[in-house]
Design an enzyme around this catalytic site. Structure first.
Site, PDB file in Angstrom:
ATOM      1  N   ARG A 200       0.836  -1.188   0.046  1.00  0.00           N
ATOM      2  CA  ARG A 200       0.069   0.055  -0.074  1.00  0.00           C
ATOM      3  C   ARG A 200       0.835   1.314   0.073  1.00  0.00           C
ATOM      4  O   ARG A 200       0.140   2.193  -0.116  1.00  0.00           O
ATOM      5  CB  ARG A 200      -1.037  -0.145   1.062  1.00  0.00           C
ATOM      6  CG  ARG A 200      -2.553  -0.396   0.718  1.00  0.00           C
ATOM      7  CD  ARG A 200      -3.020  -0.680   2.250  1.00  0.00           C
ATOM      8  NE  ARG A 200      -4.610  -0.348   2.369  1.00  0.00           N
ATOM      9  CZ  ARG A 200      -5.218  -1.283   2.667  1.00  0.00           C
ATOM     10  NH1 ARG A 200      -4.733  -2.267   2.647  1.00  0.00           N
ATOM     11  NH2 ARG A 200      -6.572  -0.838   2.751  1.00  0.00           N
TER      12      ARG A 200
ATOM     13  N   ARG B 222     -18.283  -3.276   9.263  1.00  0.00           N
ATOM     14  CA  ARG B 222     -17.087  -3.024   9.582  1.00  0.00           C
ATOM     15  C   ARG B 222     -16.925  -1.655  10.334  1.00  0.00           C
ATOM     16  O   ARG B 222     -17.449  -0.667   9.607  1.00  0.00           O
ATOM     17  CB  ARG B 222     -16.053  -2.984   8.631  1.00  0.00           C
ATOM     18  CG  ARG B 222     -15.393  -4.539   8.358  1.00  0.00           C
ATOM     19  CD  ARG B 222     -14.602  -4.538   7.030  1.00  0.00           C
ATOM     20  NE  ARG B 222     -13.561  -3.644   6.753  1.00  0.00           N
ATOM     21  CZ  ARG B 222     -12.552  -3.622   6.098  1.00  0.00           C
ATOM     22  NH1 ARG B 222     -12.587  -4.760   4.885  1.00  0.00           N
ATOM     23  NH2 ARG B 222     -11.712  -2.669   5.974  1.00  0.00           N
TER      24      ARG B 222
ATOM     25  N   ARG C   1     -10.395   6.933   4.322  1.00  0.00           N
ATOM     26  CA  ARG C   1      -9.526   5.577   3.601  1.00  0.00           C
ATOM     27  C   ARG C   1      -9.255   5.999   2.078  1.00  0.00           C
ATOM     28  O   ARG C   1      -8.204   5.734   1.340  1.00  0.00           O
ATOM     29  CB  ARG C   1     -10.261   4.462   3.824  1.00  0.00           C
ATOM     30  CG  ARG C   1     -10.274   3.908   5.300  1.00  0.00           C
ATOM     31  CD  ARG C   1     -11.330   2.879   5.559  1.00  0.00           C
ATOM     32  NE  ARG C   1     -11.052   1.618   4.747  1.00  0.00           N
ATOM     33  CZ  ARG C   1     -12.060   0.724   4.369  1.00  0.00           C
ATOM     34  NH1 ARG C   1     -13.229   1.028   4.535  1.00  0.00           N
ATOM     35  NH2 ARG C   1     -11.520  -0.343   3.709  1.00  0.00           N
TER      36      ARG C   1
HETATM   37  P1  AMP Z   1      -8.542  -3.629   4.204  1.00  0.00           P
HETATM   38  O1  AMP Z   1      -9.202  -4.656   4.552  1.00  0.00           O
HETATM   39  O2  AMP Z   1      -7.479  -3.879   3.237  1.00  0.00           O
HETATM   40  O3  AMP Z   1      -9.237  -2.369   3.872  1.00  0.00           O
HETATM   41  O4  AMP Z   1      -7.408  -2.880   5.455  1.00  0.00           O
HETATM   42  C1  AMP Z   1      -8.179  -2.389   6.576  1.00  0.00           C
HETATM   43  C2  AMP Z   1      -7.309  -1.599   7.313  1.00  0.00           C
HETATM   44  O5  AMP Z   1      -6.149  -2.405   7.696  1.00  0.00           O
HETATM   45  C3  AMP Z   1      -6.606  -0.271   6.274  1.00  0.00           C
HETATM   46  O6  AMP Z   1      -7.520   0.564   6.318  1.00  0.00           O
HETATM   47  C4  AMP Z   1      -5.340  -0.084   7.145  1.00  0.00           C
HETATM   48  O7  AMP Z   1      -5.606   0.632   8.395  1.00  0.00           O
HETATM   49  C5  AMP Z   1      -4.844  -1.619   7.635  1.00  0.00           C
HETATM   50  N1  AMP Z   1      -4.233  -2.240   6.549  1.00  0.00           N
HETATM   51  C6  AMP Z   1      -4.341  -3.190   5.587  1.00  0.00           C
HETATM   52  N2  AMP Z   1      -3.297  -3.593   4.862  1.00  0.00           N
HETATM   53  C7  AMP Z   1      -2.595  -2.739   5.111  1.00  0.00           C
HETATM   54  C8  AMP Z   1      -1.188  -2.385   4.495  1.00  0.00           C
HETATM   55  N3  AMP Z   1      -0.756  -3.126   3.672  1.00  0.00           N
HETATM   56  N4  AMP Z   1      -0.316  -1.277   5.018  1.00  0.00           N
HETATM   57  C9  AMP Z   1      -0.845  -0.478   6.209  1.00  0.00           C
HETATM   58  N5  AMP Z   1      -2.046  -0.764   6.613  1.00  0.00           N
HETATM   59  C10 AMP Z   1      -2.864  -1.805   6.118  1.00  0.00           C
END
Ligand code: AMP
Length: 211
Positions: free
Chosen positions: A87, A154, A165
Site C-alpha cells: 500500500r 466494519r 481511507r
Molecule cells: P483493508 O481490509 O485492506 O481495507 O484494510 C483495513 C485496514 O487495515 C486499512 O485501512 C489499514 O488501516 C490496515 N491495513 C491493511 N493492509 C495494510 C497495509 N498493507 N499497510 C498498512 N495498513 C494496512
C-alpha cells in the site's frame, strides 16, 4: 512454479471478492493484510493492539509492522495472491526482497462507486463472507447465507472513515500503479462493473498476459 500476484486498487474496488475466487480456483495462498490485521485485533495480540488505532482512523499501519507480518507468512513460498498489500512505495520495495511479483491487477474505480459500495458492505464476523445490501444481499434479513450469523458493518466502513481511507489511498497507494506500470507488470481492469464481469476480465487479462 506458481506465480505471485498483487491486487491493487482503492478500498471497495472488489479486491477481496476477486482474490477469494482467484485463489481458490488457482490454488494460490490468499494473503489479505486487512484480514490478518482484523484477526490480530480480535485476538488482542501485541500486533493487533498496535494496529487497532490506525485501522479505526482509516490510516495505514506502519510499514515495518506490515512488512514483518507479511515476511513471516510468505517467506520461501510461491503462488501468493497479495490483497491490500503493498500500500506504500516502501512496502513495494520491501516486497521485492520477500517475493518476486509476476503481475499486478489494478482494479480501477471512481470515488462515488467506492463510497456507495462500502456503505452497503456487510460482513460475517464468524466466517468472513462479504455481502452488499444492494447488489449482493444475503437471502435472509442480514444473516450470513453460509453460517446464519448476524452480519455486521466494519467500523471503518462508516461514512467518516470511508472518506479518510479514500484520501489515504489516493495519497499513499495510488502512486503504486505508476511504480508497477514502469516495471511492465500492471494490468488495468475497469472495476466499476459487476463482480462477475470484473472477475472474468481479470481472468482474461491474466491469460493474455502469459505467453
Ligand atoms: P483493508 O481490509 O485492506 O481495507 O484494510 C483495513 C485496514 O487495515 C486499512 O485501512 C489499514 O488501516 C490496515 N491495513 C491493511 N493492509 C495494510 C497495509 N498493507 N499497510 C498498512 N495498513 C494496512
Amino acid at each position: 512454479m506458481k506465480r505471485n500476484l498483487v491486487l491493487l486498487g482503492p478500498p471497495g474496488a472488489g479486491k477481496g471478492t476477486v482474490a477469494q475466487r482467484l485463489a481458490s480456483e488457482r490454488g494460490l495462498l490468499h494473503l489479505s493484510t486487512g484480514d490478518v490485521l482484523r484477526d490480530e485485533v480480535a485476538r488482542a495480540t501485541a500486533l493487533g493492539q498496535r494496529a487497532k488505532d490506525y485501522m479505526d482512523r482509516g490510516e495505514l499501519v506502519p510499514d515495518e509492522l506490515i512488512l514483518s507480518m507479511v515476511k513471516e507468512r510468505v517467506e520461501g513460498r510461491s503462488g501468493i495472491l497479495f490483497d491490500g498489500f503493498p500500500r506504500t512505495l516502501a512496502q513495494a520495495e520491501g516486497l521485492e526482497k520477500i517475493a518476486p511479483i509476476d503481475a499486478v491487477i489494478f482494479l480501477e474505480v471512481d470515488k462515488d462507486t467506492v463510497v456507495s459500495r462500502l456503505s452497503a458492505r456487510r460482513i460475517c464476523p464468524q466466517c468472513g463472507a462479504v455481502y452488499n445490501l444492494v447488489t449482493q444481499p444475503p437471502k435472509e434479513d442480514e444473516r450470513c447465507d453460509q453460517c446464519g450469523t448476524k452480519l455486521i458493518q466494519r467500523d471503518d466502513d462508516k461514512p467518516e472513515v470511508i472518506a479518510r481511507r479514500f484520501e489515504v489511498y489516493m495519497r499513499q497507494s495510488a502512486p503504486l500503479a505508476r511504480y508497477y506500470e514502469k516495471k511492465g507488470l500492471l494490468i488495468r481492469i475497469d472495476a466499476g462493473r459487476s463482480p462477475e464481469e470484473v472477475y472474468a476480465a481479470a481472468l482474461r487479462a491474466l491469460r493474455d498476459d502469459r505467453p
